[in-house]
Scaffold this motif. Structure first.
Motif: not given
Length: 557
Positions: A200, A389-390, A516-517, A519, A523, A527, A529-530
């Motif tokens: 991402r 998000p993962e 949406q991540p 955070t 994104p 995006g 870092e989640t």
């Protein structure tokens, strides 16, 4: 490195001769002129009616098969002009999305009416971006333009959706948005590539492509990271000037249909345009695949024979429209104001207005047990799920523009823990749905921004499910609960006896929409870092999850 495929201009059709149209600022636009056969091996250059097609996808390329379209129009006595828009393929100038199309369309119309083979009457036809160029040319007010037939498009086509729908509500961004100026509007050629959706770092991948290409996309730089909206139309709206009769085609499964329906609503505010607005709604997606296809025609690569076979259903409605409004043959009263296909059948119906007379709104409420009921539960309860998000909810079609090519079974998504499922009772009789669909949801999140996706499905007796309506919204300051009114588009569908309605609610649909991540950061640009978020939906009480469905015939269980 990503697989970058570059497509240059294809050879000019043997049926055409290429001209150069000079615009007011001195740019020359590559323009193919198709004239009917004179019967002696030459072309008939006597004055006649002209159909203009302005597109960015190569006027001679295989993707849009314009030479075959032109040949079909020629058989009906039209002259055809196909043009690469500014900066694309053989045309000069800078490839810049949207902003030059009004002036360039007007200049091209000026050029056409000055030709010996033109009688001064011009129509326009085309899909998607070359539907948009019709709206743009019409906005110039040019008197030679007698009718347009835009398909699967909208006057708000393409730009980022960073716009407020309410105090805290925005639209959800399609994944294709920032990619489009890096594929179809990055210089004169087309570049076919996709980001690695398993990563991402989208902005980094976009930068890597531009470094490989050796140039930047001006349209991309105007959109990312801070979108700059350039004026498209002289008076702010495509409909503020002189009106033109329009045959406006929308697809039930077109992913760009929300833009089309937004134009339908805006046109109602302009009486002159509203008086000349004719609506056609087909059971197609953006690439004109049908909900019901003949065996062997649901293929990714259509043969020339298959393309020729679909030309009548694609072009004949426009030809009938042009016969009245361009050639003055027949009567205006013979053109239905609304023609629509009832998906799931072979029926095509006509109406004086949309939605059909007699369409009534019926509400179904989600229940704690996972059902859909005509009765609103009294007690308010909360259902929660994890937005990770993962591990995002996957989009069911590999290409959102060709949804009906795949016609995916949506039922397996309901087996995920991050998709809430609500299923209605078995339908005792056929019921016809025709009109707008809406959802009311009250949601909140432990994260700062929450996307909410609502899908309505038709579940067959064998358990497979077809998506028949959908919508989504983005909630900001999402830690405080809010009620969303989500437009799920319009529907024209027969729900068969023995089938059930089902509703899916989720907070991702990836990669069709940017996820949406967790955070609150953008994104596309930030995006990587989640953070997982817990999402919550209210069932029952005054803010119960409610689905509004338009019933035109039969009773909904």
């Amino acid at each position: 490195m990503a697989d970058y495929q570059r497509l240059g201009a294809a050879p000019v059709s043997e049926l055409a001769r290429e001209e150069r149209v000079r615009t007011r600022d001195g740019v020359h636009l590559a323009t193919d002129v198709y004239l009917p056969s004179a019967g002696d091996g030459t072309r008939d250059d006597s004055p006649g009616d002209t159909i203009l097609i302005r597109l960015p996808y190569d006027k001679n390329g295989e993707y849009t098969f314009i030479p075959l379209v032109a040949e079909y129009f020629l058989q009906h006595g039209y002259r055809v002009v196909a043009q690469d828009v500014r900066g694309k393929f053989r045309s000069e100038g800078e490839a810049l999305l949207f902003v030059n199309e009004v002036r360039d369309g007007e200049d091209t119309l000026d050029w056409i009416v000055a030709q010996a083979w033109s009688n001064g009457r011009v129509a326009m036809w085309g899909d998607s971006y070359y539907g948009y160029t019709q709206w743009a040319a019409a906005a110039s007010g040019h008197p030679a333009l007698r009718a347009i037939a835009p398909r699967v498009t909208g006057t708000g086509l393409g730009e980022p959706v960073h716009r407020d729908l309410g105090t805290r509500v925005r639209a959800v961004e399609m994944g294709i948005t920032n990619l489009y100026p890096l594929t179809h509007f990055h210089g004169s050629d087309t570049f076919l590539w996709e980001p690695d959706w398993s990563r991402r770092d989208f902005e980094a991948q976009a930068e890597a492509f531009q470094e490989w290409a050796g140039a930047r996309s001006r349209s991309y730089d105007q959109w990312v990271p801070h979108p700059v909206t350039l004026p498209r139309f002289p008076n702010g709206s495509a409909f503020a000037g002189r009106s033109v009769p329009v045959l406006h085609t929308i697809g039930w499964w077109d992913n760009c249909a929300p833009l089309s329906w937004a134009d339908v609503e805006e046109i109602k505010q302009f009486p002159a345009w509203d008086a000349h607005h004719y609506l056609r709604i087909e059971a197609i997606d953006h690439e004109s695949y049908q909900f019901v296809e003949a065996e062997g025609d649901r293929v990714a690569e259509r043969t020339e024979q298959q393309i020729r076979a679909i030309l009548p259903r694609t072009l004949d409605p426009a030809l009938a429209f042009f016969e009245v409004f361009v050639r003055g043959e027949g009567s205006i009263v013979d053109i239905p104001r609304v023609t629509w296909q009832l998906a799931g059948t072979a029926e095509e119906r006509t109406e004086p207005a949309w939605p059909p007379a007699g369409s009534r709104s019926v509400t179904r409420y989600a229940t704690v047990e996972g059902g859909l009921s005509p009765e609103q539960p009294v007690e308010a309860r909360e259902r929660t799920w994890m937005h990770d998000p993962e591990d995002l909810v996957p989009s069911t079609a590999p290409d959102a523009f060709s949804y009906l090519l795949y016609l995916p079974d949506e039922a397996p998504l309901g087996e995920r823990g991050d998709v809430l499922v609500f299923t209605g009772p078995e339908q005792p009789e056929d019921v016809e749905l025709a009109g707008p669909v809406g959802a009311r949801v009250r949601v909140r999140s432990t994260g700062p921004i929450m996307d909410c996706f609502v899908r309505v499905l038709d579940v067959a007796p064998d358990g497979t499910a077809v998506r028949i309506a959908r919508g989504q919204q983005q909630l900001h300051e999402a830690r405080d609960a809010a009620t969303l009114e989500i437009d799920l588009g319009h529907i024209g569908y027969r729900l068969r006896s023995g089938h059930r309605l089902r509703v899916h609610v989720s907070s991702s649909d990836y990669p069709e929409f940017l996820p949406q991540p967790g955070t609150g950061r953008d994104p596309w640009t930030d995006g990587v870092e989640t953070v997982p978020n817990t999402q919550a939906l209210i069932i029952g009480g005054s803010d119960a999850l409610a689905i509004e469905l338009p019933v035109v015939k039969g009773a909904l269980a």
